[in-house]
Scaffold this motif. Structure first.
Motif, PDB file in Angstrom:
ATOM      1  N   VAL A   1       0.851  -1.192   0.000  1.00 25.99           N
ATOM      2  CA  VAL A   1       0.000   0.000   0.000  1.00 25.99           C
ATOM      3  C   VAL A   1       0.892   1.250   0.000  1.00 25.99           C
ATOM      4  CG1 VAL A   1      -1.641   1.329   1.392  1.00 25.99           C
ATOM      5  CG2 VAL A   1      -1.958  -1.141   1.108  1.00 25.99           C
ATOM      6  N   VAL A   2       1.923   1.205   0.813  1.00 23.41           N
ATOM      7  CA  VAL A   2       2.852   2.335   0.882  1.00 23.41           C
ATOM      8  C   VAL A   2       3.555   2.511  -0.460  1.00 23.41           C
ATOM      9  CG1 VAL A   2       4.963   3.188   1.973  1.00 23.41           C
ATOM     10  CG2 VAL A   2       3.227   2.023   3.342  1.00 23.41           C
ATOM     11  N   LYS A   3       3.993   1.384  -1.020  1.00 26.00           N
ATOM     12  CA  LYS A   3       4.731   1.413  -2.282  1.00 26.00           C
ATOM     13  C   LYS A   3       3.886   2.002  -3.407  1.00 26.00           C
ATOM     14  CE  LYS A   3       5.584  -2.408  -4.460  1.00 26.00           C
ATOM     15  NZ  LYS A   3       6.010  -3.813  -4.563  1.00 26.00           N
ATOM     16  N   ASP A   4       2.608   1.623  -3.422  1.00 21.62           N
ATOM     17  CA  ASP A   4       1.739   2.064  -4.518  1.00 21.62           C
ATOM     18  C   ASP A   4       1.248   3.493  -4.345  1.00 21.62           C
ATOM     19  OD1 ASP A   4       2.044  -0.376  -5.601  1.00 21.62           O
ATOM     20  OD2 ASP A   4       0.032  -1.113  -5.193  1.00 21.62           O
ATOM     21  N   LEU A   5       1.188   3.977  -3.119  1.00 19.19           N
ATOM     22  CA  LEU A   5       0.427   5.193  -2.880  1.00 19.19           C
ATOM     23  C   LEU A   5       1.203   6.344  -2.232  1.00 19.19           C
ATOM     24  CD1 LEU A   5      -2.541   6.205  -3.036  1.00 19.19           C
ATOM     25  CD2 LEU A   5      -2.805   5.462  -0.677  1.00 19.19           C
ATOM     26  N   CYS A   6       2.107   6.013  -1.317  1.00 19.27           N
ATOM     27  CA  CYS A   6       2.600   7.065  -0.414  1.00 19.27           C
ATOM     28  C   CYS A   6       3.873   7.728  -0.923  1.00 19.27           C
ATOM     29  CB  CYS A   6       2.879   6.471   0.959  1.00 19.27           C
ATOM     30  SG  CYS A   6       1.413   5.733   1.677  1.00 19.27           S
ATOM     31  N   ASN A   7       3.998   9.034  -0.715  1.00 22.13           N
ATOM     32  CA  ASN A   7       5.261   9.693  -1.033  1.00 22.13           C
ATOM     33  C   ASN A   7       6.211   9.671   0.164  1.00 22.13           C
ATOM     34  OD1 ASN A   7       3.555  11.590   0.285  1.00 22.13           O
ATOM     35  ND2 ASN A   7       4.841  13.263  -0.419  1.00 22.13           N
ATOM     36  N   LYS A   8       5.634   9.533   1.370  1.00 21.08           N
ATOM     37  CA  LYS A   8       6.471   9.422   2.572  1.00 21.08           C
ATOM     38  C   LYS A   8       5.926   8.313   3.450  1.00 21.08           C
ATOM     39  CE  LYS A   8       7.346  14.371   2.857  1.00 21.08           C
ATOM     40  NZ  LYS A   8       6.801  15.547   3.543  1.00 21.08           N
ATOM     41  N   CYS A   9       6.785   7.796   4.302  1.00 16.40           N
ATOM     42  CA  CYS A   9       6.275   6.786   5.233  1.00 16.40           C
ATOM     43  C   CYS A   9       7.112   6.697   6.495  1.00 16.40           C
ATOM     44  CB  CYS A   9       6.182   5.425   4.554  1.00 16.40           C
ATOM     45  SG  CYS A   9       7.746   4.739   4.047  1.00 16.40           S
ATOM     46  N   ALA A  10       6.490   6.081   7.502  1.00 17.00           N
ATOM     47  CA  ALA A  10       7.155   5.842   8.780  1.00 17.00           C
ATOM     48  C   ALA A  10       6.869   4.410   9.184  1.00 17.00           C
ATOM     49  CB  ALA A  10       6.612   6.798   9.831  1.00 17.00           C
ATOM     50  N   VAL A  11       7.854   3.788   9.830  1.00 23.15           N
ATOM     51  CA  VAL A  11       7.683   2.412  10.296  1.00 23.15           C
ATOM     52  C   VAL A  11       7.589   2.446  11.817  1.00 23.15           C
ATOM     53  CG1 VAL A  11       8.694   0.098  10.353  1.00 23.15           C
ATOM     54  CG2 VAL A  11       8.985   1.533   8.333  1.00 23.15           C
ATOM     55  N   MET A  12       6.568   1.786  12.330  1.00 20.36           N
ATOM     56  CA  MET A  12       6.295   1.871  13.759  1.00 20.36           C
ATOM     57  C   MET A  12       6.427   0.512  14.431  1.00 20.36           C
ATOM     58  SD  MET A  12       3.055   3.849  15.317  1.00 20.36           S
ATOM     59  CE  MET A  12       3.085   4.261  17.061  1.00 20.36           C
ATOM     60  N   GLN A  13       6.998   0.511  15.623  1.00 18.08           N
ATOM     61  CA  GLN A  13       7.159  -0.722  16.397  1.00 18.08           C
ATOM     62  C   GLN A  13       7.105  -0.378  17.875  1.00 18.08           C
ATOM     63  OE1 GLN A  13      11.083  -2.524  16.147  1.00 18.08           O
ATOM     64  NE2 GLN A  13      10.187  -4.561  16.263  1.00 18.08           N
ATOM     65  N   ALA A  14       6.306  -1.113  18.618  1.00 20.56           N
ATOM     66  CA  ALA A  14       6.191  -0.921  20.067  1.00 20.56           C
ATOM     67  C   ALA A  14       6.039   0.547  20.460  1.00 20.56           C
ATOM     68  CB  ALA A  14       7.405  -1.549  20.770  1.00 20.56           C
ATOM     69  N   GLY A  15       5.144   1.227  19.772  1.00 26.49           N
ATOM     70  CA  GLY A  15       4.816   2.598  20.150  1.00 26.49           C
ATOM     71  C   GLY A  15       5.764   3.654  19.630  1.00 26.49           C
TER      72      GLY A  15
END
Ligand SMILES: Nc1ncnc2c1ncn2[C@@H]1O[C@H](COP(=O)(O)OP(=O)(O)O)[C@@H](O)[C@H]1O
Ligand SMILES: [Mg+2]
Length: 342
Positions: free
Chosen positions: A199-213
């Motif tokens: 979804v990120v690859k197809d749509l987003c210009n930026k992203c963040a990866v979240m783990q344990a808050g």
């Protein structure tokens, strides 16, 4: 446009969101990825204060929402639409009435409300379903209805919490396409939560990866995909590009590497196209390359290449090659053979 500053959400000593900073610019389609339980939903719900943070600031267009009165907050919330995995439509009223629902109390005539809802349903591609009930629609159509409803109060921001997770892959693509169109045509800023890196690859210009808050890594989608740094980010990127499966496949089929051979993954941005690279490696260093697998993906329009190769040459040449690849911004990871030679 949206700035979260040191936002923490503490549920009786458990930090579902832990000191998060996040900055979304107008026009962004910002993806937040992570496994279930990472705190994504809790985080995104702080943006419209459906979830009040225990600490930190939620700035939307420069204004800290935590400073507002209840009445002011109600007004500001109209600027932020939201859609969900299970659509959350009202099942006992029609599609048209679902879209009118959020603006039912606005001081415009009934006719204007109906016209607006019709236009929005047209815009999202279900203009022919006005009089149907939600249960009579497919999942994709229900999400289109939910999008129209979210747009009824003319928001500038749309929050999407796993909006495509209940949909099949084809419908997912169609909904993502619609979101992209709305981003362009309405200038809608979108924050999208997902556990699917595609979804990120197809749509987003930026992203963040979240783990344990916590946010473990963030940046442009291109930089995240072409050069993921955190271990979890790499995992997400590799599953979405099938690189990890390919590597396993290659490893199990390649047998034993020869004395002077390395098994290497090369990862590069489009400008350094395959052919000259492989050619240069041979001409400059006398190293022979055998391509075992490769793919090129387009991330925000830029090609990103992944190659799995064996490189055969003496230690000295291989070590020189390591420097050369670095100069050319090609990431090289040794998967088999003498480790640490680069
Ligand atoms: N209202 C709540 N009270 C207590 N714990 C909660 C509450 N909401 C969420 N949590 C916990 O916070 C963590 C993060 O949840 P959530 O934000 O829903 O994660 P995600 O959306 O990434 O799956 C989970 O461990 C969840 O059980
Ligand atoms: Mg969630």
């Amino acid at each position: 446009m949206i700035k979260l500053k040191n936002v923490t959400v503490d549920f009786d000593g458990f930090k579902a969101v832990d000191d998060v900073n996040l900055s979304v610019t107008e026009g962004d389609i910002y993806g937040i990825v992570g496994f279930s339980g990472a705190g994504k939903s809790t985080l995104v719900r702080t943006i419209n204060l459906l979830q009040k943070p225990t600490a930190g600031q939620v700035l939307v267009e420069g204004e800290n929402l935590l400073d507002l009165s209840a009445k002011e907050l109600r007004a500001r919330r109209k600027n932020i639409g939201m859609i969900f995995q299970h659509f959350n439509l009202l099942n006992n009223i029609t599609v048209l009435d679902n879209v009118i629902f959020p603006i039912r109390k606005e001081k415009i005539s009934k006719e204007e409300k109906i016209n607006k809802a019709k236009k929005l349903l047209e815009l999202v591609g279900i203009g022919d379903k006005l009089d149907n009930y939600p249960r009579e629609l497919s999942g994709g159509q229900q999400q289109r209805c939910a999008i129209a409803r979210a747009l009824a109060s003319d928001p500038e921001i749309l929050l999407c919490d796993e909006a495509t997770s209940a949909l099949d892959p084809k419908t997912t693509k169609q909904i993502l396409k619609l979101l992209k169109e709305l981003n362009t045509s309405l200038g809608l800023t979108i924050v999208i939560i997902t556990h699917q890196m595609e979804v990120v690859k197809d749509l987003c210009n930026k992203c963040a990866v979240m783990q344990a808050g916590k946010i473990v890594e963030s940046g442009s989608t291109l930089s995240i995909f072409s050069n993921p740094k955190d271990k979890l980010t790499r995992e997400f990127v590799e599953t979405s590009t099938n690189v990890s499966e390919t590597i396993e496949e290659v490893k199990s089929n390649i047998g034993i590497l020869k004395e002077n051979e390395l098994l290497v993954k090369l990862n590069y941005l489009g400008e350094s196209t395959t052919e000259p690279l492989i050619n240069d490696i041979y001409e400059k260093f006398g190293i022979k390359t055998n391509i075992l697998a490769g793919n090129i993906e387009f991330i925000t329009g830029v090609p990103v290449g992944n190659l799995i190769v064996t490189l055969a040459g003496d230690d000295q040449s291989l070590s020189k090659l390591g420097d050369y690849l670095q100069e050319r911004d090609v990431n090289a990871e040794i998967l088999g053979g003498k480790d640490g030679i680069f």
